[in-house]
Design an enzyme around this catalytic site. Structure first.
Site, PDB file in Angstrom:
ATOM      1  N   ASP A  27       0.857  -1.196   0.000  1.00 15.63           N
ATOM      2  CA  ASP A  27       0.000   0.000   0.000  1.00 15.63           C
ATOM      3  C   ASP A  27       0.890   1.242   0.000  1.00 15.63           C
ATOM      4  O   ASP A  27       0.729   2.148   0.818  1.00 15.63           O
ATOM      5  CB  ASP A  27      -0.913  -0.020   1.221  1.00 15.63           C
ATOM      6  N   ASP A  63       3.318   1.472   7.938  1.00 17.66           N
ATOM      7  CA  ASP A  63       2.080   0.714   7.719  1.00 17.66           C
ATOM      8  C   ASP A  63       2.229  -0.395   6.680  1.00 17.66           C
ATOM      9  O   ASP A  63       1.846  -0.256   5.516  1.00 17.66           O
ATOM     10  CB  ASP A  63       0.938   1.643   7.323  1.00 17.66           C
TER      11      ASP A  63
END
EC number: 2.7.11.1
Length: 328
Positions: free
Chosen positions: A201, A217
């Site tokens: 991502d 993340d």
């Protein structure tokens, strides 16, 4: 991963502070919620004025083995001097448990927002992505999934079919546009790319800048093609995207090889992300945080716009992919 009906309503501040206390951390500040809908993430300061971030994982989205693989990947990256936010270990464990929740504690890392239109920063990101992928190529994830059509297209299509929140006046047109888009992606999707462990991502919001990039993340880490970690950094018109991509690839190839044939996967991957994101919103609708923060999801206008977006993306898939200058 049947987690559609779960909410975080039982995760009270006292529960969080008790979990931290079990690891020898006394919270000396409030718990400041950070922007995360999928999980629950809080920043805080302890009695020694050290700053941390605690992340409580949405139960049943990932298995224990899958989360541990994410953590192991982050720790490998740190060992290989790739700047990522990695979890801290307590008694040798990075994945902790309290009252049915799994959670992890990270050092709080500050930084400015990565500037997606800054070519110098883009070059540095490309170089470190090359290093990140060097580590990712050492072995694949065993438990975490591969990027593929089933998870990103076909399963979401069934979610749309079953969704009661899509307005009845828009549903038929939306499903037709979805089916046309799925057919277009299926026609141009390839599976002959080299697979590696990815950030998964990698967009501008998941990169901080501190005299260089810091990747945060890894929750969506998967196996897949290298281009998955590059295309979300591109913005602007085609000429601007071409310049950005050439900058990234040139820096990337200082440390790692890149297969330029994967550029043809950019628009299929974009389409898959569009479809998957909508299905994710629908799946999470039972969590009160979602109706509160996405109230427009039940509106006629919203679904009409999504239908138009899918039609436009289908047209793009029938166009030639982004082309680099002849030197590549």
């Amino acid at each position: 991963m049947n987690d559609n009906a779960f909410t975080f309503q039982t995760l009270h501040p006292e529960t969080i502070m008790d979990a931290l206390f079990e690891q020898g951390i006394r919270v000396d500040s409030g718990l400041t919620p950070l922007n995360s809908y999928e999980n629950r993430v809080y920043q805080f300061q302890d009695e020694d004025r050290r700053r941390f971030v605690v992340k409580f994982y949405r139960p049943e989205r990932w298995s224990v083995d899958q989360i541990r693989e994410e953590h192991q990947f982050a720790l490998e990256l740190v060992k290989d001097e790739v700047p990522v936010a990695a979890p801290l270990a307590f008694n040798g464990q990075t994945l902790l448990a309290h009252q049915g929740y799994h959670y992890a504690i990270f050092p709080s890392v500050g930084g400015r927002q990565f500037e997606a239109d800054n070519i110098d920063q883009m070059e540095a990101v490309g170089r470190y992505l090359g290093r990140l992928h060097q580590t990712g190529r050492k072995r694949p994830f065993t438990f975490r999934p591969d990027i593929g059509l089933a998870e990103y297209l076909f399963e979401p299509r069934q979610v749309f079919e079953d969704a009661a929140l899509i307005p009845s006046g828009q549903k038929a047109a939306f499903l037709k546009a979805t089916d046309t888009l799925l057919s277009a992606v299926t026609e141009c999707w390839r599976t002959d790319f080299a697979t590696l462990r990815l950030h998964g991502d990698c967009h501008a919001g998941n990169i901080l800048w501190r005299d260089g990039p810091l990747f945060v993340d890894l929750d969506d880490a998967r196996n897949g093609p290298a281009i998955q970690d590059l295309w979300m950094l591109l913005n602007g018109n085609k000429a601007e995207q071409r310049m950005q991509l050439e900058t990234i690839i040139e820096a990337y190839e200082e440390v790692s090889e890149f297969d330029t044939a994967e550029i043809g996967l950019i628009e299929p991957l974009r389409a898959m992300r569009l479809v998957y994101y909508l299905a994710w919103l629908i799946r999470r609708w039972g969590d009160p945080a979602f109706p509160k923060n996405f109230p427009w999801l039940t509106g006629e206008d919203y679904w009409q716009r999504q239908t138009t977006t899918f039609i436009e993306q289908t047209k793009i898939l029938h166009e030639p992919p982004l082309q680099l200058t002849p030197m590549y």
